[in-house]
Design an enzyme around this catalytic site. Structure first.
Site, PDB file in Angstrom:
ATOM      1  N   ILE A  93       0.830  -1.208   0.000  1.00 14.03           N
ATOM      2  CA  ILE A  93       0.000   0.000   0.000  1.00 14.03           C
ATOM      3  C   ILE A  93       0.865   1.259   0.000  1.00 14.03           C
ATOM      4  CG2 ILE A  93      -1.956  -1.137   1.133  1.00 14.03           C
ATOM      5  CD1 ILE A  93      -0.939  -0.003   3.810  1.00 14.03           C
TER       6      ILE A  93
ATOM      7  N   CYS B 103     -16.816  13.613   3.655  1.00 18.94           N
ATOM      8  CA  CYS B 103     -16.657  13.944   2.242  1.00 18.94           C
ATOM      9  C   CYS B 103     -17.328  15.289   1.932  1.00 18.94           C
ATOM     10  CB  CYS B 103     -17.286  12.835   1.402  1.00 18.94           C
ATOM     11  SG  CYS B 103     -17.311  13.174  -0.352  1.00 18.94           S
TER      12      CYS B 103
ATOM     13  N   SER C  23       4.614 -13.496   2.727  1.00 19.07           N
ATOM     14  CA  SER C  23       4.442 -14.707   3.541  1.00 19.07           C
ATOM     15  C   SER C  23       3.367 -15.616   2.945  1.00 19.07           C
ATOM     16  CB  SER C  23       4.061 -14.321   4.977  1.00 19.07           C
ATOM     17  OG  SER C  23       2.868 -13.564   4.968  1.00 19.07           O
TER      18      SER C  23
ATOM     19  N   HIS D  76      -4.480  -4.226  -2.470  1.00 20.73           N
ATOM     20  CA  HIS D  76      -4.927  -3.754  -1.155  1.00 20.73           C
ATOM     21  C   HIS D  76      -4.996  -2.234  -1.079  1.00 20.73           C
ATOM     22  CE1 HIS D  76      -3.504  -7.868   0.603  1.00 20.73           C
ATOM     23  NE2 HIS D  76      -4.604  -7.958  -0.101  1.00 20.73           N
TER      24      HIS D  76
ATOM     25  N   ASN E 203      11.885 -15.303  -0.944  1.00 17.82           N
ATOM     26  CA  ASN E 203      11.388 -14.901   0.382  1.00 17.82           C
ATOM     27  C   ASN E 203      12.362 -15.392   1.448  1.00 17.82           C
ATOM     28  OD1 ASN E 203       9.001 -13.470   1.455  1.00 17.82           O
ATOM     29  ND2 ASN E 203       8.832 -15.274   2.757  1.00 17.82           N
TER      30      ASN E 203
HETATM   31  P1  NAD Z   1       4.162 -10.230   5.352  1.00 24.43           P
HETATM   32  O1  NAD Z   1       4.668  -9.207   6.313  1.00 24.43           O
HETATM   33  O2  NAD Z   1       3.135 -11.188   5.786  1.00 24.43           O
HETATM   34  O3  NAD Z   1       5.401 -11.081   4.837  1.00 24.43           O
HETATM   35  C1  NAD Z   1       6.556 -10.475   4.332  1.00 24.43           C
HETATM   36  C2  NAD Z   1       7.535 -11.589   3.995  1.00 24.43           C
HETATM   37  O4  NAD Z   1       8.645 -10.988   3.331  1.00 24.43           O
HETATM   38  C3  NAD Z   1       8.074 -12.326   5.223  1.00 24.43           C
HETATM   39  O5  NAD Z   1       7.891 -13.719   5.026  1.00 24.43           O
HETATM   40  C4  NAD Z   1       9.563 -11.950   5.260  1.00 24.43           C
HETATM   41  O6  NAD Z   1      10.387 -13.039   5.636  1.00 24.43           O
HETATM   42  C5  NAD Z   1       9.844 -11.573   3.827  1.00 24.43           C
HETATM   43  N1  NAD Z   1      10.867 -10.540   3.647  1.00 24.43           N
HETATM   44  C6  NAD Z   1      11.007  -9.388   4.330  1.00 24.43           C
HETATM   45  N2  NAD Z   1      11.998  -8.636   3.778  1.00 24.43           N
HETATM   46  C7  NAD Z   1      12.487  -9.372   2.748  1.00 24.43           C
HETATM   47  C8  NAD Z   1      13.524  -9.141   1.796  1.00 24.43           C
HETATM   48  N3  NAD Z   1      14.215  -8.025   1.782  1.00 24.43           N
HETATM   49  N4  NAD Z   1      13.782 -10.103   0.869  1.00 24.43           N
HETATM   50  C9  NAD Z   1      13.072 -11.266   0.865  1.00 24.43           C
HETATM   51  N5  NAD Z   1      12.064 -11.526   1.744  1.00 24.43           N
HETATM   52  C10 NAD Z   1      11.780 -10.581   2.658  1.00 24.43           C
HETATM   53  O7  NAD Z   1       3.709  -9.438   4.055  1.00 24.43           O
HETATM   54  P2  NAD Z   1       2.611  -9.765   2.956  1.00 24.43           P
HETATM   55  O8  NAD Z   1       2.672 -11.193   2.548  1.00 24.43           O
HETATM   56  O9  NAD Z   1       2.723  -8.699   1.942  1.00 24.43           O
HETATM   57  O10 NAD Z   1       1.190  -9.599   3.684  1.00 24.43           O
HETATM   58  C11 NAD Z   1       0.965  -8.605   4.619  1.00 24.43           C
HETATM   59  C12 NAD Z   1      -0.005  -7.505   4.279  1.00 24.43           C
HETATM   60  O11 NAD Z   1       0.687  -6.396   4.773  1.00 24.43           O
HETATM   61  C13 NAD Z   1      -0.277  -7.169   2.869  1.00 24.43           C
HETATM   62  O12 NAD Z   1      -1.626  -7.177   2.731  1.00 24.43           O
HETATM   63  C14 NAD Z   1       0.223  -5.723   2.669  1.00 24.43           C
HETATM   64  O13 NAD Z   1      -0.845  -4.940   2.185  1.00 24.43           O
HETATM   65  C15 NAD Z   1       0.493  -5.220   4.028  1.00 24.43           C
HETATM   66  N6  NAD Z   1       1.738  -4.428   4.241  1.00 24.43           N
HETATM   67  C16 NAD Z   1       2.187  -3.589   3.295  1.00 24.43           C
HETATM   68  C17 NAD Z   1       3.345  -2.865   3.527  1.00 24.43           C
HETATM   69  C18 NAD Z   1       3.815  -1.934   2.448  1.00 24.43           C
HETATM   70  O14 NAD Z   1       3.001  -1.425   1.689  1.00 24.43           O
HETATM   71  N7  NAD Z   1       5.129  -1.740   2.317  1.00 24.43           N
HETATM   72  C19 NAD Z   1       4.047  -2.995   4.726  1.00 24.43           C
HETATM   73  C20 NAD Z   1       3.540  -3.862   5.693  1.00 24.43           C
HETATM   74  C21 NAD Z   1       2.375  -4.595   5.445  1.00 24.43           C
END
Ligand code: NAD
Length: 256
Positions: free
Chosen positions: A109, A160, A202, A127, A226
């Protein structure tokens, strides 16, 4: 992160897979942005280790929950505003320039994919996007700075200007349905790609996590970069247990 045993072979395998197709769908998760300084949710130091999510139902029914949601959004958005797309985003740009990218499906996001070179038409933000607000009734957009101004002036959440509906950050919260058009496009890009490449997820959040299963069931090769195991590892032809910045960069440069 130190290189895992067998990682060199996995990266070489990924490079071969990348080199052999012009139909790659990238599926990214929060791990895509950790190297830009944005924490993920489920790593041991991730966001869920510090706070509980506010559900959609809590947001629409309770002003205190709305105020808390906005407070968190402003903190998060300040992080997003200073984050820069990392090496992994650069690799996706490279695939796009080479004509190999079918599409990007992101669960993120933070809007970072939209700050790269890939055309917005090739990106589905499943999302949503936390960098602006949207009316829940009429979908009119509202700048976050305007939302912040209303809350600071009045102590209440904004309504709004067009229809008086509740304004919420333009992301899908727990308990809220995904945009059907976005989900349909994502399903299409999953079903008709040749390589479905998961970057930093994940693979436990549904329905997003059903997309790699769909891709595999329609004949795509599934590859995952991952740091940790995922529940879909058994479906993958290639798993790189390393960081996206180094492993993806190596694979994309070997595939040129
Ligand atoms: P998650 O947090 O469930 O999993 C992230 C995975 O990425 C973990 O398994 C971790 O081991 C792995 N990881 C972290 N850094 C890494 C790297 N540099 N290289 C390789 N692997 C790495 O995230 P998800 O599966 O995206 O689901 C979580 C929800 O969180 C999503 O719906 C998302 O919208 C939201 N989210 C988004 C953000 C963002 O926009 N940056 C941040 C946090 C959560």
């Amino acid at each position: 992160m130190t290189e895992q045993p067998g990682q060199k072979a996995s990266v070489e395998k990924l490079a071969d897979l990348i080199a052999s197709t012009d139909l790659i769908t990238v599926f990214s998760g929060a791990g895509m942005s950790t190297e830009s300084g944005i924490p993920d949710y489920r790593s041991p130091d991730g966001i869920w280790s510090r706070m509980q999510p506010i559900t959609y139902q809590q947001f629409v029914s309770d002003e205190a929950a709305r105020l808390e949601d906005w407070r968190r959004r402003f903190i998060m958005n300040d992080d997003f505003a200073i984050a820069q797309p990392n090496q992994g985003y650069g690799c996706i740009d490279t695939l796009y320039k080479r004509g190999q990218l079918h599409g990007i499906i992101t669960q993120n996001i933070d809007g970072l994919h939209k700050r790269g070179r890939v055309s917005g038409e090739r990106i589905v933000e499943l999302h949503g996007n936390a960098t602006f607000g949207r009316c829940l009734e009429c979908s009119r957009a509202m700048e976050l700075e305007a939302v912040r101004g209303v809350i600071e002036r009045t102590g209440a959440c904004p309504r709004c200007e067009s229809c008086g509906g509740l304004v919420k950050v333009a992301v899908i919260s727990f308990g809220q349905n995904l945009d059907p058009a976005a989900l349909q496009r994502a399903a299409q890009w999953s079903a008709d790609c040749e390589l479905f490449l998961v970057l930093g997820s994940s693979l436990v959040v549904e329905p997003a996590a059903s997309l790699p299963r769909l891709a595999a069931s329609q004949g795509a090769t599934l590859a995952i970069i991952n740091r940790e195991h995922t529940p879909l590892d058994n479906l993958a032809a290639c798993i790189v247990r390393g960081s996206i910045g180094s492993a993806f960069t190596q694979a994309v440069s070997m595939a040129s």
